[in-house]
Design a protein around this motif. Structure first.
Motif, mmCIF file in Angstrom:
data_model
loop_
_atom_site.group_PDB
_atom_site.id
_atom_site.type_symbol
_atom_site.label_atom_id
_atom_site.label_comp_id
_atom_site.label_asym_id
_atom_site.label_seq_id
_atom_site.Cartn_x
_atom_site.Cartn_y
_atom_site.Cartn_z
ATOM 1 N N GLY A 47 -4.636 3.811 7.710
ATOM 2 C CA GLY A 47 -3.772 3.578 6.525
ATOM 3 C C GLY A 47 -2.701 4.546 6.281
ATOM 4 N N CYS A 48 -2.324 5.020 5.026
ATOM 5 C CA CYS A 48 -1.165 6.015 4.710
ATOM 6 C C CYS A 48 -1.632 7.532 4.987
ATOM 7 C CB CYS A 48 -1.054 5.908 3.178
ATOM 8 S SG CYS A 48 -0.275 4.167 3.048
ATOM 9 N N GLY A 49 -2.743 7.597 5.489
ATOM 10 C CA GLY A 49 -3.339 9.026 6.159
ATOM 11 C C GLY A 49 -3.823 9.969 5.240
ATOM 12 N N GLN A 50 -4.448 9.728 3.841
ATOM 13 C CA GLN A 50 -5.019 10.701 3.293
ATOM 14 C C GLN A 50 -6.278 11.232 3.826
ATOM 15 O OE1 GLN A 50 -7.305 9.440 -0.364
ATOM 16 N NE2 GLN A 50 -6.329 11.226 -1.550
ATOM 17 N N THR A 51 -7.150 10.119 4.429
ATOM 18 C CA THR A 51 -8.331 10.404 5.000
ATOM 19 C C THR A 51 -7.978 11.210 6.414
ATOM 20 O OG1 THR A 51 -8.304 8.202 6.041
ATOM 21 C CG2 THR A 51 -9.706 8.627 4.017
ATOM 22 N N ALA A 89 2.519 -0.714 10.713
ATOM 23 C CA ALA A 89 3.352 0.314 11.102
ATOM 24 C C ALA A 89 3.848 0.922 10.006
ATOM 25 C CB ALA A 89 4.425 -0.222 11.750
ATOM 26 N N PRO A 90 4.164 0.276 8.783
ATOM 27 C CA PRO A 90 4.570 1.123 7.645
ATOM 28 C C PRO A 90 3.777 2.063 6.677
ATOM 29 C CG PRO A 90 4.051 -1.331 7.007
ATOM 30 C CD PRO A 90 4.093 -1.026 8.404
ATOM 31 N N MET A 91 2.139 1.806 6.878
ATOM 32 C CA MET A 91 1.242 2.739 6.510
ATOM 33 C C MET A 91 1.248 3.791 7.484
ATOM 34 S SD MET A 91 -1.429 0.129 5.392
ATOM 35 C CE MET A 91 -2.486 1.044 4.471
ATOM 36 N N LEU A 92 1.320 3.820 8.808
ATOM 37 C CA LEU A 92 1.413 4.763 9.825
ATOM 38 C C LEU A 92 2.488 5.515 9.856
ATOM 39 C CD1 LEU A 92 -0.222 3.005 12.976
ATOM 40 C CD2 LEU A 92 -1.134 4.883 11.845
ATOM 41 N N TRP A 136 0.718 -1.171 -0.121
ATOM 42 C CA TRP A 136 0.149 0.000 0.115
ATOM 43 C C TRP A 136 0.817 1.339 0.156
ATOM 44 C CZ3 TRP A 136 -5.417 1.379 0.922
ATOM 45 C CH2 TRP A 136 -6.329 0.167 0.830
ATOM 46 N N VAL A 137 1.860 1.218 0.779
ATOM 47 C CA VAL A 137 2.556 2.509 0.631
ATOM 48 C C VAL A 137 3.205 2.657 -0.436
ATOM 49 C CG1 VAL A 137 5.044 3.460 1.716
ATOM 50 C CG2 VAL A 137 3.509 2.323 3.166
ATOM 51 N N ALA A 138 3.918 1.528 -1.321
ATOM 52 C CA ALA A 138 4.636 1.681 -2.387
ATOM 53 C C ALA A 138 3.315 2.103 -3.572
ATOM 54 C CB ALA A 138 5.263 0.284 -3.157
ATOM 55 N N LEU A 139 2.250 1.631 -3.559
ATOM 56 C CA LEU A 139 1.203 2.198 -4.558
ATOM 57 C C LEU A 139 0.128 3.149 -3.861
ATOM 58 C CD1 LEU A 139 0.264 -1.560 -5.389
ATOM 59 C CD2 LEU A 139 1.665 0.059 -7.032
ATOM 60 N N GLN A 140 0.587 3.891 -2.882
ATOM 61 C CA GLN A 140 -0.196 4.863 -2.297
ATOM 62 C C GLN A 140 -0.783 5.772 -3.518
ATOM 63 O OE1 GLN A 140 1.909 7.628 0.339
ATOM 64 N NE2 GLN A 140 0.638 9.069 -0.657
ATOM 65 N N ASP A 141 -0.124 6.607 -4.253
ATOM 66 C CA ASP A 141 -0.815 7.331 -5.066
ATOM 67 C C ASP A 141 -1.680 6.695 -6.004
ATOM 68 O OD1 ASP A 141 0.904 9.173 -4.388
ATOM 69 O OD2 ASP A 141 2.406 9.224 -5.621
ATOM 70 N N MET A 142 -1.538 5.547 -6.358
ATOM 71 C CA MET A 142 -2.574 4.797 -7.274
ATOM 72 C C MET A 142 -4.006 4.608 -6.642
ATOM 73 S SD MET A 142 -0.625 1.948 -9.522
ATOM 74 C CE MET A 142 0.548 2.214 -10.668
ATOM 75 N N ILE A 143 -3.809 4.167 -5.074
ATOM 76 C CA ILE A 143 -4.792 3.730 -4.315
ATOM 77 C C ILE A 143 -5.716 5.133 -4.029
ATOM 78 C CG2 ILE A 143 -5.612 2.896 -2.141
ATOM 79 C CD1 ILE A 143 -2.975 0.922 -2.618
ATOM 80 N N ASP A 144 -4.792 6.048 -3.555
ATOM 81 C CA ASP A 144 -5.631 7.406 -3.256
ATOM 82 C C ASP A 144 -6.417 7.847 -4.379
ATOM 83 O OD1 ASP A 144 -4.524 7.520 -0.836
ATOM 84 O OD2 ASP A 144 -2.959 9.010 -1.238
ATOM 85 N N ALA A 145 -5.681 7.898 -5.735
ATOM 86 C CA ALA A 145 -6.539 8.298 -6.710
ATOM 87 C C ALA A 145 -7.837 7.381 -7.233
ATOM 88 C CB ALA A 145 -5.553 8.368 -8.120
#
Length: 246
Positions: free
Chosen positions: A58-62, A83-86, A22-31
């Motif tokens: 997750g990675c904090g967008q929300t 932990a990696p997402m936080l 999820w961290v690696a693909l964060q931009d894709m998932i957010d979009a």
């Protein structure tokens, strides 16, 4: 966070397997899912000064979006088991200068949240993974004030989400698929049945539950095009699981 307790399997999965992806693909998932979270936030009636718990942040967008809505006079607690997402979420909040957002690496089903302390509990696709959903939602309800509310967005059934079903069917032509989970088992489609969800919420003490179906195009892989969409489909969801297990 120790991989222990009723959600130990999920803790391991979101720290060792899914979280780094999820961290690696964060931009894709957010979009892909940002608009769905915004719709839920609009329905939640989150205002300046509110205290909000963001479950499965997750990675904090929300959490960042919520932090901007409540302003410096409010507060946001993002809670997640990964932990990696936080770590990524904390970076985003700091980059946005939102010091009223904090994060907890914890299991929302069992973590001792402050009682009657917040106005809203929110989640974007973060509440379908509990081993004991009634216990988890009862724990979340305890942190709400008397006039507080819970709002979350979750997936409808797999058949209603071709962005995930189509690559899975393609993969099935070449390799065995993992067993289909039992209805209501923890996973992305655990809350596809509104009656099942209504029963969980009632058991947890929530009243006046309402459901709003939302059907929108989903841009798989962000806006990069076919190669990015295929790469995303091969890594995430049940297709990614089938390929890892092969």
């Amino acid at each position: 966070l120790e991989a222990a307790g009723p959600n130990a399997e999920q803790i391991r999965y979101w720290n060792e397997t899914a979280g780094p992806k999820w961290v690696a693909l964060q931009d894709m998932i957010d979009a892909q899912i940002a608009e769905l979270g915004v719709i839920a936030m609009d329905r939640a009636g989150i205002d300046a000064g509110h205290g909000v718990v963001d479950v499965g942040c997750g990675c904090g967008q929300t959490s960042v979006d919520l932090g901007r809505r409540v302003g410096a006079g409010g507060s946001v607690l993002g809670i997640d088991i990964s932990a990696p997402m936080l770590a990524r979420a904390a970076e985003r909040a700091a980059a946005a200068g939102l010091t009223h957002i904090r994060f907890a690496e914890a299991d929302a089903q069992t973590h001792p949240l402050p009682e009657a302390a917040v106005d809203r509990v929110f989640s974007r696709f973060g509440v379908m993974f509990f081993a004991d959903p009634p216990a988890a939602f009862a724990n979340l309800r305890r942190c709400l004030r008397r006039d507080g509310s819970l709002t979350f967005v979750c997936w409808q059934g797999l058949g209603d989400n071709p962005w995930m079903l189509t690559p899975l069917l393609a993969a099935a032509e070449h390799l065995p698929l993992p067993p289909r989970p039992a209805p209501g088992a923890p996973g992305p489609f655990a809350f596809a049945d509104p009656d099942h969800v209504r029963g969980i919420l009632a058991a947890a003490g929530f009243t006046a539950a309402t459901f709003e179906p939302v059907r929108r195009p989903v841009t798989v892989g962000g806006s990069g095009g076919l190669d990015e969409a295929v790469d995303f489909a091969l890594q995430m969801g049940p297709t990614g699981t089938a390929l890892r297990d092969a």
